[in-house]
Enzyme design. Structure first.
Site, PDB file in Angstrom:
ATOM      1  N   LYS A 197       0.847  -1.197   0.000  1.00  0.00           N
ATOM      2  CA  LYS A 197       0.000   0.000   0.000  1.00  0.00           C
ATOM      3  C   LYS A 197       0.882   1.246   0.000  1.00  0.00           C
ATOM      4  CE  LYS A 197      -3.530   2.471   2.511  1.00  0.00           C
ATOM      5  NZ  LYS A 197      -4.498   2.546   3.599  1.00  0.00           N
ATOM      6  N   GLU A 203      10.614  -4.774   4.349  1.00  0.00           N
ATOM      7  CA  GLU A 203      10.672  -6.176   3.916  1.00  0.00           C
ATOM      8  C   GLU A 203      10.354  -6.293   2.423  1.00  0.00           C
ATOM      9  OE1 GLU A 203       9.158  -5.005   6.582  1.00  0.00           O
ATOM     10  OE2 GLU A 203       9.190  -6.433   8.252  1.00  0.00           O
ATOM     11  N   GLY A 256      -4.763  -1.819   4.686  1.00  0.00           N
ATOM     12  CA  GLY A 256      -3.947  -2.960   4.262  1.00  0.00           C
ATOM     13  C   GLY A 256      -4.612  -4.302   4.518  1.00  0.00           C
ATOM     14  N   ARG A 257      -5.120  -4.519   5.739  1.00  0.00           N
ATOM     15  CA  ARG A 257      -5.695  -5.828   6.069  1.00  0.00           C
ATOM     16  C   ARG A 257      -7.104  -5.998   5.514  1.00  0.00           C
ATOM     17  NH1 ARG A 257      -4.644  -2.687  10.216  1.00  0.00           N
ATOM     18  NH2 ARG A 257      -6.290  -1.863  11.548  1.00  0.00           N
ATOM     19  N   GLU A 342      -4.766  -6.881  14.704  1.00  0.00           N
ATOM     20  CA  GLU A 342      -4.250  -5.564  14.301  1.00  0.00           C
ATOM     21  C   GLU A 342      -5.370  -4.523  14.335  1.00  0.00           C
ATOM     22  OE1 GLU A 342      -2.519  -4.515  10.250  1.00  0.00           O
ATOM     23  OE2 GLU A 342      -0.666  -4.718  11.376  1.00  0.00           O
ATOM     24  N   HIS A 373      -5.803 -33.842  17.234  1.00  0.00           N
ATOM     25  CA  HIS A 373      -4.761 -34.733  17.750  1.00  0.00           C
ATOM     26  C   HIS A 373      -3.573 -33.944  18.294  1.00  0.00           C
ATOM     27  CE1 HIS A 373      -6.819 -38.245  16.092  1.00  0.00           C
ATOM     28  NE2 HIS A 373      -7.216 -37.384  15.167  1.00  0.00           N
ATOM     29  N   LYS A 487       9.366  -0.762  14.376  1.00  0.00           N
ATOM     30  CA  LYS A 487       9.971  -0.381  13.080  1.00  0.00           C
ATOM     31  C   LYS A 487      11.024   0.702  13.304  1.00  0.00           C
ATOM     32  CE  LYS A 487       5.861  -1.105  10.143  1.00  0.00           C
ATOM     33  NZ  LYS A 487       4.831  -0.434   9.369  1.00  0.00           N
TER      34      LYS A 487
END
Ligand code: F6P
Length: 514
Positions: A197, A203, A256-257, A342, A373, A487
């Site tokens: 965005k 990254e 973003g999400r 978030e 399990h 950050k």
């Protein structure tokens, strides 16, 4: 002085707390009242059918009446309308949240803009499928957080049996992630999508530069010509060197999400085609329509939020678990973690006043039957009360002997029943180690068929559930300042600046930094 939200919760906590079996015994129509089948005809994009069953939760008429009153006090209806009408629902960043418009639910102008952007994406997708950029067999989609989790989930869910292009989603800055994608792709036929965005995320920009270098070093004549940018910062993408014809923008007001519906969904369309992408949007829009129109407990995302709030605020639950009994939804818990944690992992109200009660629970989960399990021991006999969501599809995703799918569904239903009923598995019914307390809540989302429309609907349902939770708590679900301090510290460490604590200094020294 206590605030009205705390007062409402004091009143809810003071209500009697009947067990789940008592609730079922007291009302023979509990299932009818607490479950709802949502159906929609999506024109030529198919049919949608999902059964939502919240009957195995502790919500009863008294609790629901108080939660409906709380929703009214919080102006749920007004805030919901503001969400779809372009109101500034993200006040700390002074923005609207227009992800709904990307699938047709918003103001006329927003929807028109969104349709034009989707059409532009469709043209590029078709052109790539038809060879406009040469033979393309692989796509490395580079993004992180909201720019990766949605595409990864949707490509994995919808593209398992047949994909037009083999898609790899790479998010981590750990070079191993990118190396693994390189190993699986032929550079001569690979396209790179840079999804960000902001077009500034460390990254993503680092991985993008390495991917370009990989194309260069492997004999691709025009590496930049193999890059597509998916961003709300087209100028940033141009500066980075992406040609304008291969930049697919989306509005700043799409968080973003919440961005899978925008050009961030490009890898989904590349993998399974525009028709399935459109079906995903249509499924999501069907949920938007329900969310906009249904009132009170009949509103499914609001009902789910009532249960979420009840368990965190009245029963002290610190986590909620989601188990999809479907391999195709393996990545759903990861996706929901970002969406819910978030969005609603906050400590202040919209006006900056500290919240007096717990906010978002920790979302976690896995896939059934595997999780049975591994972690279900704690759900059945542990000391934590953990509300569980189950998700399953009536139609199978596989073509093997139907015994597989039948067993999958049987197991799913059995777990919800066992969590609620409890019992004792010893011969004399008395061994405490073999005792199950029961009265443990669960909810069920049972889709007719887990196709693109159903996936879109499930995701949109959770978006609105998250929003409804935020409204009930009075917080802003659309900012995420909590990610910023780390950050900044990383930048400071990189620059060798800042006054770090002794432990961090020692770690830096051990790693040969500074
Ligand atoms: O750091 C958190 C975050 O901002 C998320 O909210 C977002 O989805 C992700 O990083 C990626 O951001 P971008 O799409 O701008 O690269």
């Amino acid at each position: 002085m206590t605030d009205p939200i705390s007062t409402a919760w004091d009143a809810i906590c003071a209500l009697p707390q009947p067990s789940l079996t008592e609730l079922f015994d007291a009302d023979t129509d509990r299932v009818g009242k607490m479950s709802q089948r949502l159906e929609a005809s999506l024109d030529d994009l198919g049919e949608l059918g999902i059964l939502f069953d919240w009957s195995k939760t502790h919500l009863d008429d008294d609790v629901l009446a108080k939660l409906e009153a709380l929703a009214k006090h919080q102006d749920f209806a007004g805030q919901r309308e503001a969400l779809f009408n372009g109101g500034i629902v993200n006040a700390t960043e002074g923005r609207a949240a227009t992800h709904g418009a990307m699938r047709g639910s918003g103001t006329e102008a927003q929807v028109e803009e969104a349709e034009a952007l989707t059409a532009r994406m469709g043209i590029l997708v078709e052109a790539i499928h038809q060879g406009a950029l040469g033979e393309i067999n692989h796509l490395i989609h580079i993004g992180i957080g909201g720019s990766a989790l949605g595409p990864a989930l949707a490509v994995d869910a919808l593209g398992r049996d047949l994909t037009l292009v083999d898609v790899h989603v790479v998010s981590n800055i750990d070079g191993l992630a990118l190396e693994q994608a390189f190993a699986a792709c032929d550079p001569a036929t690979t396209l790179i999508a840079i999804a960000s965005k902001t077009f500034t995320t460390t990254e993503t920009m680092t991985n993008a530069a390495s991917a370009l270098k990989w194309l260069e070093e492997n004999g691709v004549d025009d590496p930049a010509g193999r890059v597509v940018a998916l961003t709300a910062n087209p100028e940033g993408a141009v500066k980075w060197g992406v040609d304008e014809t291969r930049i697919l923008p989306f509005p700043e007001s799409v968080g973003g999400r919440y961005s899978l519906w925008s050009s961030i969904g490009f890898p989904v369309a590349i993998a399974v085609g525009m028709e399935d992408f459109q079906a995903m949007l249509a499924g999501a829009q069907a949920i938007d329509t329900h969310f906009r129109e249904a009132e009170g407990r009949a509103n499914l995302p609001l009902l789910a939020a009532f249960a979420d709030q009840y368990y965190t605020r009245a029963r002290g639950c610190q986590t909620r678990a989601v188990f999809a009994y479907d391999e195709r939804l393996t990545l759903l818990p990861d996706y929901l973690q970002q969406l819910e944690m978030e969005s609603n992992g906050k400590r202040v109200l919209k006006d900056g006043i500290p919240v007096g009660l717990p906010t978002a629970a920790v979302t976690w989960g896995g896939v059934g039957t595997d999780a049975q399990h591994a972690v279900f021991q704690l759900l059945h006999q542990g000391t934590h009360l953990i509300p569980v969501d189950f998700i399953a599809s009536i139609a199978p995703g596989d073509e093997l002997d139907p015994a597989h799918h039948k067993s999958l569904l049987i197991n799913c239903f059995a777990q919800g029943a066992a969590l609620m009923a409890g019992g004792n598995m010893s011969a004399d019914g008395k061994d405490p180690a073999r005792a199950f307390p029961g009265d443990r809540p669960s909810a069920m989302m049972l889709v007719d068929d887990l196709d693109a429309a159903a996936l879109g609907a499930l995701i949109a349902f959770h978006e609105h559930r998250t929003f409804a939770n935020a409204v009930l708590m009075g917080i802003n679900p659309f900012d995420q300042f909590g990610v910023e301090l780390g950050k900044k510290m990383a930048k400071d460490i990189d620059a060798g600046e800042g006054n770090f604590d002794a432990s961090t200094k020692a770690l830096m020294k051990a790693a040969g930094m500074g």
